[in-house]
Motif scaffolding. Structure first.
Motif, PDB file in Angstrom:
ATOM      1  N   ALA A 339       0.825  -1.208   0.000  1.00 31.29           N
ATOM      2  CA  ALA A 339       0.000   0.000   0.000  1.00 31.29           C
ATOM      3  C   ALA A 339       0.857   1.255   0.000  1.00 31.29           C
ATOM      4  N   ALA A 340       1.963   1.238   0.756  1.00 31.68           N
ATOM      5  CA  ALA A 340       2.837   2.416   0.804  1.00 31.68           C
ATOM      6  C   ALA A 340       3.455   2.705  -0.559  1.00 31.68           C
ATOM      7  N   LEU A 341       3.815   1.651  -1.295  1.00 30.31           N
ATOM      8  CA  LEU A 341       4.367   1.853  -2.628  1.00 30.31           C
ATOM      9  C   LEU A 341       3.365   2.518  -3.558  1.00 30.31           C
ATOM     10  N   LEU A 342       2.079   2.307  -3.312  1.00 33.00           N
ATOM     11  CA  LEU A 342       1.030   2.900  -4.136  1.00 33.00           C
ATOM     12  C   LEU A 342       0.503   4.193  -3.539  1.00 33.00           C
ATOM     13  N   GLY A 343       1.133   4.672  -2.469  1.00 24.47           N
ATOM     14  CA  GLY A 343       0.718   5.928  -1.851  1.00 24.47           C
ATOM     15  C   GLY A 343      -0.456   5.789  -0.907  1.00 24.47           C
ATOM     16  N   GLY A 344      -0.782   4.558  -0.475  1.00 21.10           N
ATOM     17  CA  GLY A 344      -1.928   4.341   0.396  1.00 21.10           C
ATOM     18  C   GLY A 344      -1.540   3.863   1.780  1.00 21.10           C
ATOM     19  N   THR A 345      -2.551   3.429   2.522  1.00 17.17           N
ATOM     20  CA  THR A 345      -2.330   2.974   3.892  1.00 17.17           C
ATOM     21  C   THR A 345      -3.160   1.722   4.166  1.00 17.17           C
ATOM     22  N   VAL A 346      -2.692   0.936   5.126  1.00 18.15           N
ATOM     23  CA  VAL A 346      -3.426  -0.223   5.642  1.00 18.15           C
ATOM     24  C   VAL A 346      -3.442  -0.110   7.154  1.00 18.15           C
ATOM     25  N   THR A 347      -4.625  -0.154   7.725  1.00 12.43           N
ATOM     26  CA  THR A 347      -4.777  -0.140   9.180  1.00 12.43           C
ATOM     27  C   THR A 347      -5.612  -1.342   9.594  1.00 12.43           C
ATOM     28  N   SER A 348      -5.400  -1.803  10.796  1.00  8.42           N
ATOM     29  CA  SER A 348      -6.142  -2.974  11.277  1.00  8.42           C
ATOM     30  C   SER A 348      -6.214  -2.925  12.789  1.00  8.42           C
ATOM     31  N   GLY A 349      -7.208  -3.653  13.325  1.00  8.03           N
ATOM     32  CA  GLY A 349      -7.355  -3.716  14.762  1.00  8.03           C
ATOM     33  C   GLY A 349      -8.636  -4.412  15.165  1.00  8.03           C
ATOM     34  N   PRO A 350      -8.763  -4.776  16.453  1.00  5.68           N
ATOM     35  CA  PRO A 350      -9.960  -5.475  16.933  1.00  5.68           C
ATOM     36  C   PRO A 350     -11.165  -4.546  16.960  1.00  5.68           C
ATOM     37  N   THR A 351     -12.345  -5.156  16.885  1.00  4.61           N
ATOM     38  CA  THR A 351     -13.596  -4.408  16.961  1.00  4.61           C
ATOM     39  C   THR A 351     -14.244  -4.627  18.328  1.00  4.61           C
ATOM     40  N   ALA A 352     -15.293  -3.824  18.601  1.00  4.73           N
ATOM     41  CA  ALA A 352     -15.930  -3.872  19.920  1.00  4.73           C
ATOM     42  C   ALA A 352     -16.638  -5.192  20.182  1.00  4.73           C
ATOM     43  N   ASP A 353     -17.081  -5.887  19.132  1.00  3.51           N
ATOM     44  CA  ASP A 353     -17.823  -7.137  19.333  1.00  3.51           C
ATOM     45  C   ASP A 353     -16.915  -8.359  19.383  1.00  3.51           C
ATOM     46  N   GLY A 354     -15.598  -8.142  19.494  1.00  6.26           N
ATOM     47  CA  GLY A 354     -14.685  -9.272  19.581  1.00  6.26           C
ATOM     48  C   GLY A 354     -14.161  -9.736  18.244  1.00  6.26           C
ATOM     49  N   GLY A 355     -14.510  -9.059  17.186  1.00 10.04           N
ATOM     50  CA  GLY A 355     -14.017  -9.415  15.866  1.00 10.04           C
ATOM     51  C   GLY A 355     -12.768  -8.631  15.503  1.00 10.04           C
ATOM     52  N   TYR A 356     -12.546  -8.494  14.223  1.00 10.80           N
ATOM     53  CA  TYR A 356     -11.333  -7.823  13.732  1.00 10.80           C
ATOM     54  C   TYR A 356     -11.685  -7.118  12.432  1.00 10.80           C
ATOM     55  N   GLN A 357     -10.982  -6.010  12.168  1.00 14.02           N
ATOM     56  CA  GLN A 357     -11.259  -5.234  10.963  1.00 14.02           C
ATOM     57  C   GLN A 357      -9.952  -4.779  10.338  1.00 14.02           C
ATOM     58  N   LEU A 358      -9.892  -4.864   9.002  1.00 12.07           N
ATOM     59  CA  LEU A 358      -8.739  -4.395   8.244  1.00 12.07           C
ATOM     60  C   LEU A 358      -9.226  -3.398   7.211  1.00 12.07           C
ATOM     61  N   ARG A 359      -8.529  -2.270   7.118  1.00  6.44           N
ATOM     62  CA  ARG A 359      -8.949  -1.205   6.207  1.00  6.44           C
ATOM     63  C   ARG A 359      -7.799  -0.849   5.269  1.00  6.44           C
ATOM     64  N   LEU A 360      -8.129  -0.735   3.989  1.00  8.83           N
ATOM     65  CA  LEU A 360      -7.184  -0.336   2.946  1.00  8.83           C
ATOM     66  C   LEU A 360      -7.685   0.900   2.259  1.00  8.83           C
ATOM     67  N   GLU A 361      -6.798   1.884   2.046  1.00  4.78           N
ATOM     68  CA  GLU A 361      -7.147   3.090   1.297  1.00  4.78           C
ATOM     69  C   GLU A 361      -6.028   3.386   0.309  1.00  4.78           C
ATOM     70  N   LEU A 362      -6.382   3.485  -0.972  1.00  8.04           N
ATOM     71  CA  LEU A 362      -5.410   3.743  -2.030  1.00  8.04           C
ATOM     72  C   LEU A 362      -5.871   4.901  -2.881  1.00  8.04           C
ATOM     73  N   PRO A 363      -4.999   5.889  -3.139  1.00  5.15           N
ATOM     74  CA  PRO A 363      -5.385   6.959  -4.060  1.00  5.15           C
ATOM     75  C   PRO A 363      -5.361   6.481  -5.504  1.00  5.15           C
ATOM     76  N   VAL A 364      -6.234   7.026  -6.289  1.00  3.67           N
ATOM     77  CA  VAL A 364      -6.305   6.686  -7.718  1.00  3.67           C
ATOM     78  C   VAL A 364      -5.835   7.904  -8.496  1.00  3.67           C
ATOM     79  N   LYS A 365      -4.728   7.755  -9.179  1.00  2.00           N
ATOM     80  CA  LYS A 365      -4.176   8.837  -9.976  1.00  2.00           C
ATOM     81  C   LYS A 365      -4.832   8.844 -11.339  1.00  2.00           C
ATOM     82  N   LYS A 366      -5.376   9.982 -11.693  1.00  2.00           N
ATOM     83  CA  LYS A 366      -6.032  10.082 -12.994  1.00  2.00           C
ATOM     84  C   LYS A 366      -4.989  10.234 -14.089  1.00  2.00           C
ATOM     85  N   ALA A 367      -5.259   9.578 -15.216  1.00  2.00           N
ATOM     86  CA  ALA A 367      -4.355   9.675 -16.359  1.00  2.00           C
ATOM     87  C   ALA A 367      -4.439  11.068 -16.965  1.00  2.00           C
ATOM     88  N   ARG A 368      -3.263  11.599 -17.298  1.00  2.00           N
ATOM     89  CA  ARG A 368      -3.221  12.959 -17.887  1.00  2.00           C
ATOM     90  C   ARG A 368      -3.489  12.902 -19.380  1.00  2.00           C
TER      91      ARG A 368
END
Length: 368
Positions: A339-368
């Protein structure tokens, strides 16, 4: 910042200025012919690198009619730095010596056969030899630098070939290990799963065995392809396996063995690197759910908004104890690096109900 002038321009300017100073010191203003030839010789030095022999010949008349000799010596030095014809250099040095020793007025005459003439001849010949030797030394230094650069390039090439040979041997050894050990064990898994699928009457066990067998066969195909690529170490680079895209998400979820709900509105025209990043993130997240949260359900949401791709994979709390499995603990690290190579981030952690969550966010570069 004012750009610095090139070194060659500075050298040419220095030569011309020195030649003009030589004219100012040694040529009287009441000698128009000598002054004109000396000034012309000094100005011609700007072309000494392009036409070294011609410039030397054009500066010789100034030596004949005046004591301004610097321009001719500079031209002789330049000629010596470029030519490899030793005979030509000797003739040019002789031409300079004779020109410098010739008295032009009141009539041309050359006096050699006298003690003073012989002393003058030795001094003038040494003066002519100095720029020749200096120019040849500069030429030898330049040739040595080029030779050292060629040797350095050859050594770098040799090191690369050696590294490629070592890499090829390692790839061949890895291919042998994968073929003899990993492929054999996966084949046994597929055979045992097939036997369980045929022999059991339990519907759930039969379905699980079918899934295991299908995944084992798919893994075997990928392993065979990887082994072929590793063995073909001298061919052009190829992908180890066909690279996944967003169209493969449904098959990934169906074969995960987890009750998963998928919601996505991602466009199909995303760059292939982003599609692979989304696929690998969901794949790793579902693998972690299967390993660490048996019996849990999962939800996958993938959306595109504000020129960014956002993926969330969450799971509920496990309903069965997790089985201890070997792990290198590099999965999330690799996802964050991708994700860092693509300019994005990955975060993760437990949830309140005892589960787990992983989040990915990547920017999309528009073609010129």
């Amino acid at each position: 910042m004012i750009p610095r002038p090139p070194a060659r321009m500075l050298r040419n300017t220095a030569f011309v200025v020195a030649a003009l100073l030589d004219v100012w010191v040694h040529v009287a203003p009441d000698e128009p012919l000598s002054l004109a030839l000396a000034l012309a010789a000094a100005c011609l030095l700007v072309l000494r690198r392009r036409f070294p022999l011609l410039i030397f010949l054009l500066t010789l008349p100034a030596v004949l009619v005046s004591d301004a000799i610097f321009a001719c010596l500079a031209a002789l030095y330049t000629l010596a730095t470029f030519t490899r014809r030793r005979t030509l250099l000797a003739l040019c040095a002789l031409a300079y010596t004779l020109s410098d020793m010739t008295s032009w007025s009141p009539s041309p005459q050359l006096v050699l056969w006298s003690p003073s003439g012989l002393i003058t001849l030795g001094y003038t010949a040494a003066t002519a030899a100095a720029p020749v030797f200096l120019g040849q030394l500069v030429q030898a230094r330049r040739d040595l630098s080029l030779r050292l650069a060629e040797i350095s390039q050859a050594r770098d090439h040799e090191r690369r070939l050696s590294a490629q040979a070592v890499l090829a041997e390692e790839r061949a050894q890895l291919a042998r290990e994968m073929h003899d050990v990993v492929s054999h064990q996966v084949s046994l898994i597929a055979v045992q799963a097939g036997a369980l699928q045929v022999g059991t009457q339990d519907t759930v066990a039969k379905q699980a065995a079918a899934t295991i067998r299908r995944l084992s066969v798919q893994t075997l195909d990928e392993l065979r392809h990887m082994v072929n690529v590793l063995r073909d170490s001298h061919s052009r680079p190829t992908e180890l396996t066909p690279q996944p895209s967003l169209t493969d998400l449904r098959r990934l979820i169906d074969s995960s063995g987890i009750d998963t709900h998928l919601t996505t509105d991602l466009p199909g025209g995303l760059p292939p690197t982003l599609q692979r990043a989304v696929y690998r993130t969901i794949q790793e997240a579902l693998t972690n759910v299967r390993k660490h949260a048996p019996g849990a359900t999962a939800t996958v949401r993938a959306s595109y908004e504000d020129n960014a791709v956002r993926v969330t994979v969450s799971n509920s709390a496990p309903t069965r104890p997790a089985v201890s499995l070997p792990s290198a603990h590099y999965g999330l690290v690799a996802l964050r690096q991708r994700a860092a190579l693509l300019g994005g981030t990955v975060t993760s952690g437990p949830t309140a109900d005892g589960g787990y969550q992983l989040r990915l966010e990547l920017p999309v570069k528009k073609a010129r």
